[in-house]
Motif scaffolding. Structure first.
Motif, mmCIF file in Angstrom:
data_model
loop_
_atom_site.group_PDB
_atom_site.id
_atom_site.type_symbol
_atom_site.label_atom_id
_atom_site.label_comp_id
_atom_site.label_asym_id
_atom_site.label_seq_id
_atom_site.Cartn_x
_atom_site.Cartn_y
_atom_site.Cartn_z
ATOM 1 N N ASP A 299 0.826 -1.211 0.000
ATOM 2 C CA ASP A 299 0.000 0.000 0.000
ATOM 3 C C ASP A 299 0.860 1.261 0.000
ATOM 4 O OD1 ASP A 299 -2.393 -1.367 -0.077
ATOM 5 O OD2 ASP A 299 -2.703 -1.298 2.099
ATOM 6 N N GLU A 300 1.924 1.262 0.811
ATOM 7 C CA GLU A 300 2.818 2.426 0.856
ATOM 8 C C GLU A 300 3.515 2.631 -0.490
ATOM 9 O OE1 GLU A 300 4.248 2.431 5.538
ATOM 10 O OE2 GLU A 300 5.209 1.052 4.124
ATOM 11 N N SER A 301 3.982 1.533 -1.080
ATOM 12 C CA SER A 301 4.654 1.639 -2.381
ATOM 13 C C SER A 301 3.696 2.119 -3.461
ATOM 14 C CB SER A 301 5.247 0.279 -2.788
ATOM 15 O OG SER A 301 6.285 -0.081 -1.924
ATOM 16 N N CYS A 302 2.472 1.612 -3.430
ATOM 17 C CA CYS A 302 1.475 2.044 -4.418
ATOM 18 C C CYS A 302 1.120 3.516 -4.239
ATOM 19 C CB CYS A 302 0.228 1.175 -4.330
ATOM 20 S SG CYS A 302 0.474 -0.477 -5.000
ATOM 21 N N GLN A 303 1.042 3.962 -3.002
ATOM 22 C CA GLN A 303 0.752 5.380 -2.754
ATOM 23 C C GLN A 303 1.901 6.248 -3.264
ATOM 24 O OE1 GLN A 303 -2.145 6.857 -1.701
ATOM 25 N NE2 GLN A 303 -1.026 8.666 -2.398
#
Length: 166
Positions: free
Chosen positions: A108-112
């Motif tokens: 999720d952090e990488s996608c954000q």
């Protein structure tokens, strides 16, 4: 150049030439991508993972759109466009998600981070890579395409690092 220097270069070429032929070319392209991104630590792993993709990507493009010199310019321009529309965004996603994973970010952090930075990355990509790929597809022999791109990537990786860590 002195004759000793020419002999040295010919010897170096004779030793290195097998690295750009046959099955060794995939290894050369893979390690070249990894080594040039290696100064960034985990970037080495991302670079090595990109090497096989780039190797086969350029083989596929050359098969799909054969082109030679200026007479092949229409196919060269098609290759540049396909590269920009397919490979460039995919490699940008690969870079941000791959490094995020290696640095312990959640998906999720990488996608954000990717959502936050992708368009800035992609606009800059359009400023650099079409001209570089035009030269690549017009003048660089196919077995040296990934190595040529790796050389340019030294500067590009500096920008990517700035974008990722600012």
């Amino acid at each position: 150049m002195a004759s000793g220097g020419r002999r040295w270069l010919r010897g170096l070429w004779a030793v290195g030439q097998p690295l750009f032929q046959g099955r060794a070319l995939l290894v050369t392209n893979t390690l070249g991508c990894g080594a040039l991104m290696g100064a960034g630590g985990s970037m080495f792993a991302v670079g090595c993972s990109m090497g096989p993709f780039l190797h086969y990507w350029y083989l596929w493009l050359d098969h799909l759109l054969p082109a030679s010199g200026l007479r092949g310019l229409p196919n060269v321009l098609r290759k540049v466009l396909i590269d920009q529309l397919v490979a460039s965004p995919m490699l940008g996603v690969w870079y941000f998600l791959g490094l995020g994973c290696l640095e312990g970010q959640t998906l999720d952090e990488s996608c954000q981070e990717l959502r936050d930075k992708f368009w800035e990355f992609y606009k800059a990509d359009w400023c650099v890579w079409p001209a570089a790929q035009l030269v690549n597809f017009l003048f660089v022999p196919s077995q040296f395409r990934v190595t040529y791109i790796n050389g340019l990537t030294l500067g590009w990786d500096t920008y990517l690092s700035y974008l990722k860590y600012r």
